[in-house]
Design a protein around this motif. Sequence first.
Motif, PDB file in Angstrom:
ATOM      1  N   TYR A 229      -0.242  -5.932   2.768  1.00  0.00           N
ATOM      2  CA  TYR A 229      -0.880  -4.778   1.964  1.00  0.00           C
ATOM      3  C   TYR A 229      -0.938  -3.412   2.941  1.00  0.00           C
ATOM      4  O   TYR A 229       0.624  -2.417   2.627  1.00  0.00           O
ATOM      5  CB  TYR A 229      -2.008  -4.514   1.172  1.00  0.00           C
ATOM      6  CG  TYR A 229      -2.357  -3.610   0.715  1.00  0.00           C
ATOM      7  CD1 TYR A 229      -1.893  -3.835  -0.671  1.00  0.00           C
ATOM      8  CD2 TYR A 229      -3.396  -2.902   0.716  1.00  0.00           C
ATOM      9  CE1 TYR A 229      -1.867  -2.110  -1.753  1.00  0.00           C
ATOM     10  CE2 TYR A 229      -4.137  -1.947   0.394  1.00  0.00           C
ATOM     11  CZ  TYR A 229      -3.486  -1.346  -0.937  1.00  0.00           C
ATOM     12  OH  TYR A 229      -4.047  -0.677  -1.727  1.00  0.00           O
TER      13      TYR A 229
ATOM     14  N   GLN B 199       0.946  -1.146  -0.114  1.00  0.00           N
ATOM     15  CA  GLN B 199      -0.046   0.120   0.381  1.00  0.00           C
ATOM     16  C   GLN B 199       0.960   1.325   0.445  1.00  0.00           C
ATOM     17  O   GLN B 199       0.678   1.890  -0.756  1.00  0.00           O
ATOM     18  CB  GLN B 199      -1.007  -0.074   1.321  1.00  0.00           C
ATOM     19  CG  GLN B 199      -1.798   1.361   1.165  1.00  0.00           C
ATOM     20  CD  GLN B 199      -2.983   1.053   2.419  1.00  0.00           C
ATOM     21  OE1 GLN B 199      -3.313   0.422   2.790  1.00  0.00           O
ATOM     22  NE2 GLN B 199      -2.561   2.301   3.690  1.00  0.00           N
TER      23      GLN B 199
ATOM     24  N   LYS C 253      -5.070  -7.781  -2.334  1.00  0.00           N
ATOM     25  CA  LYS C 253      -4.622  -6.585  -2.855  1.00  0.00           C
ATOM     26  C   LYS C 253      -3.148  -6.334  -3.223  1.00  0.00           C
ATOM     27  O   LYS C 253      -2.637  -5.991  -3.961  1.00  0.00           O
ATOM     28  CB  LYS C 253      -4.847  -5.291  -1.133  1.00  0.00           C
ATOM     29  CG  LYS C 253      -6.277  -5.269  -1.062  1.00  0.00           C
ATOM     30  CD  LYS C 253      -6.673  -4.064  -0.562  1.00  0.00           C
ATOM     31  CE  LYS C 253      -8.106  -3.707  -0.633  1.00  0.00           C
ATOM     32  NZ  LYS C 253      -8.369  -2.938   1.417  1.00  0.00           N
TER      33      LYS C 253
ATOM     34  N   LYS D  95       0.471  -8.008  -9.697  1.00  0.00           N
ATOM     35  CA  LYS D  95      -0.054  -8.023 -11.363  1.00  0.00           C
ATOM     36  C   LYS D  95      -0.421  -6.539 -12.199  1.00  0.00           C
ATOM     37  O   LYS D  95       0.085  -6.340 -13.401  1.00  0.00           O
ATOM     38  CB  LYS D  95      -1.579  -8.057 -11.589  1.00  0.00           C
ATOM     39  CG  LYS D  95      -2.008  -8.799 -12.831  1.00  0.00           C
ATOM     40  CD  LYS D  95      -2.962  -9.177 -12.731  1.00  0.00           C
ATOM     41  CE  LYS D  95      -3.847  -9.410 -14.202  1.00  0.00           C
ATOM     42  NZ  LYS D  95      -5.190 -10.470 -13.876  1.00  0.00           N
ATOM     43  N   ASN D  96      -0.314  -5.283 -11.531  1.00  0.00           N
ATOM     44  CA  ASN D  96      -0.762  -3.833 -11.969  1.00  0.00           C
ATOM     45  C   ASN D  96       0.495  -3.360 -12.469  1.00  0.00           C
ATOM     46  O   ASN D  96       0.253  -2.796 -13.363  1.00  0.00           O
ATOM     47  CB  ASN D  96      -1.486  -3.268 -11.865  1.00  0.00           C
ATOM     48  CG  ASN D  96      -3.054  -3.540 -10.676  1.00  0.00           C
ATOM     49  OD1 ASN D  96      -3.246  -4.022 -11.990  1.00  0.00           O
ATOM     50  ND2 ASN D  96      -3.590  -2.772 -10.303  1.00  0.00           N
ATOM     51  N   HIS D  97       1.379  -4.189 -12.064  1.00  0.00           N
ATOM     52  CA  HIS D  97       2.875  -3.118 -12.093  1.00  0.00           C
ATOM     53  C   HIS D  97       3.823  -4.156 -12.364  1.00  0.00           C
ATOM     54  O   HIS D  97       5.027  -4.178 -12.492  1.00  0.00           O
ATOM     55  CB  HIS D  97       3.702  -2.526 -10.407  1.00  0.00           C
ATOM     56  CG  HIS D  97       2.174  -1.494 -10.805  1.00  0.00           C
ATOM     57  ND1 HIS D  97       2.467  -0.424 -11.129  1.00  0.00           N
ATOM     58  CD2 HIS D  97       1.347  -1.751  -9.243  1.00  0.00           C
ATOM     59  CE1 HIS D  97       1.620   0.465 -10.230  1.00  0.00           C
ATOM     60  NE2 HIS D  97       1.171  -0.124  -9.124  1.00  0.00           N
ATOM     61  N   SER D  98       3.401  -5.439 -12.958  1.00  0.00           N
ATOM     62  CA  SER D  98       4.488  -6.439 -13.433  1.00  0.00           C
ATOM     63  C   SER D  98       5.618  -6.242 -12.441  1.00  0.00           C
ATOM     64  O   SER D  98       7.089  -6.416 -13.142  1.00  0.00           O
ATOM     65  CB  SER D  98       4.287  -6.579 -15.424  1.00  0.00           C
ATOM     66  OG  SER D  98       3.795  -6.646 -15.080  1.00  0.00           O
TER      67      SER D  98
ATOM     68  N   ILE E 276       8.165   2.206  -7.941  1.00  0.00           N
ATOM     69  CA  ILE E 276       7.458   1.029  -7.952  1.00  0.00           C
ATOM     70  C   ILE E 276       9.222   0.935  -9.272  1.00  0.00           C
ATOM     71  O   ILE E 276       9.726   0.055  -9.788  1.00  0.00           O
ATOM     72  CB  ILE E 276       6.588   1.158  -9.364  1.00  0.00           C
ATOM     73  CG1 ILE E 276       5.563   0.664  -8.505  1.00  0.00           C
ATOM     74  CG2 ILE E 276       6.541   0.122 -10.180  1.00  0.00           C
ATOM     75  CD1 ILE E 276       5.274  -0.812  -7.990  1.00  0.00           C
TER      76      ILE E 276
ATOM     77  N   GLU F 222      -1.733  -9.082  -4.357  1.00  0.00           N
ATOM     78  CA  GLU F 222      -1.843 -10.033  -6.098  1.00  0.00           C
ATOM     79  C   GLU F 222      -2.276  -8.752  -7.251  1.00  0.00           C
ATOM     80  O   GLU F 222      -0.678  -8.732  -7.694  1.00  0.00           O
ATOM     81  CB  GLU F 222      -2.645 -10.638  -5.665  1.00  0.00           C
ATOM     82  CG  GLU F 222      -2.203 -11.877  -4.702  1.00  0.00           C
ATOM     83  CD  GLU F 222      -0.919 -12.894  -5.056  1.00  0.00           C
ATOM     84  OE1 GLU F 222      -0.208 -12.134  -6.976  1.00  0.00           O
ATOM     85  OE2 GLU F 222       0.446 -12.798  -3.935  1.00  0.00           O
ATOM     86  N   GLU F 223      -2.981  -7.638  -6.520  1.00  0.00           N
ATOM     87  CA  GLU F 223      -3.442  -6.898  -7.329  1.00  0.00           C
ATOM     88  C   GLU F 223      -2.170  -5.595  -7.763  1.00  0.00           C
ATOM     89  O   GLU F 223      -1.714  -5.284  -9.029  1.00  0.00           O
ATOM     90  CB  GLU F 223      -4.408  -6.211  -6.933  1.00  0.00           C
ATOM     91  CG  GLU F 223      -5.287  -4.839  -7.899  1.00  0.00           C
ATOM     92  CD  GLU F 223      -6.032  -4.681  -7.692  1.00  0.00           C
ATOM     93  OE1 GLU F 223      -7.239  -3.408  -8.365  1.00  0.00           O
ATOM     94  OE2 GLU F 223      -7.055  -4.579  -6.066  1.00  0.00           O
ATOM     95  N   GLU F 224      -1.496  -5.579  -6.931  1.00  0.00           N
ATOM     96  CA  GLU F 224      -0.550  -4.221  -6.646  1.00  0.00           C
ATOM     97  C   GLU F 224       0.707  -5.011  -7.581  1.00  0.00           C
ATOM     98  O   GLU F 224       1.245  -4.892  -8.539  1.00  0.00           O
ATOM     99  CB  GLU F 224       0.197  -4.632  -5.796  1.00  0.00           C
ATOM    100  CG  GLU F 224      -0.559  -3.197  -5.271  1.00  0.00           C
ATOM    101  CD  GLU F 224      -0.689  -1.921  -5.896  1.00  0.00           C
ATOM    102  OE1 GLU F 224       0.681  -0.949  -5.892  1.00  0.00           O
ATOM    103  OE2 GLU F 224      -1.747  -1.643  -5.312  1.00  0.00           O
TER     104      GLU F 224
END
Length: 241
Positions: free
Chosen positions: A133, A93, A152, A158-161, A115, A154-156
């Motif tokens: 998170y 987060q 959450k 995935k979204n930022h590879s 990132i 996993e979403e971060e």
Amino acid sequence: MSKLPILMYHNICQSDSDRSKLTVSVQNLERQFQYLIDKGYKTFHFGELATMDKIPKKSIVLTFDDVTENQLIYAVPLLEKFKLKASFFIPFQYIGKTDLWNNGTGEAAQKIMTIEQLKQLPSEIVELGYHSYKHDRYQSLNLSEIQDDFLKCEEEIKNHSLNVYPALAYPYGNYPKESKEKAGFKGLLRENKIKFGLKIGNRPNRFPFKDVYEIKRIDIKGLDSFMVFRLKIKFGKLKLF
């Protein structure tokens, strides 16, 4: 079985006068790393340990919590200099923000890597892992809230590879202790394909690990003397200090 100390670091500062409980000076960190090299220690990532049944006699794991920018500035160059490996644990987060879970505002705030900075870390030296998170204490959350925290993360990723190994350092070393809650928590770890869970414990581990979700780390404090550092590697935290 072999002995495996896992060291836990947090912040790194430039001046020895600025060190504190959670902050090791770069001078002391360099001396500690030099000691590991001089004594013939070999460092490993958790991804490597997952494939191993035995380890060399002098093995050690270096871990850094919170991916603060000061770790990038001071710790990473030393890791590269001494060709040591380390695992850095991300509180997702707060990427690109500050350590707000510590009320990190104003001059006391510690910047968390962005990132872009995380992606620029040398993968042969730094292995990324999970630090939850929200940086909450797992013991204060129910299973549904913990699962939401995992989703959450996993979403971060995935979204930022991001390339993150499924090793999890529990925030504050905290996790459910009661048998029923602990069983549910470990079930969630398995469901979310977490391979290693790290508490504190302040003792060296035996390898192979007895319980991969209760791996002990040794807290290296900024105010530790060099003698205390050497004793901690061998014995963990003693009542003397």
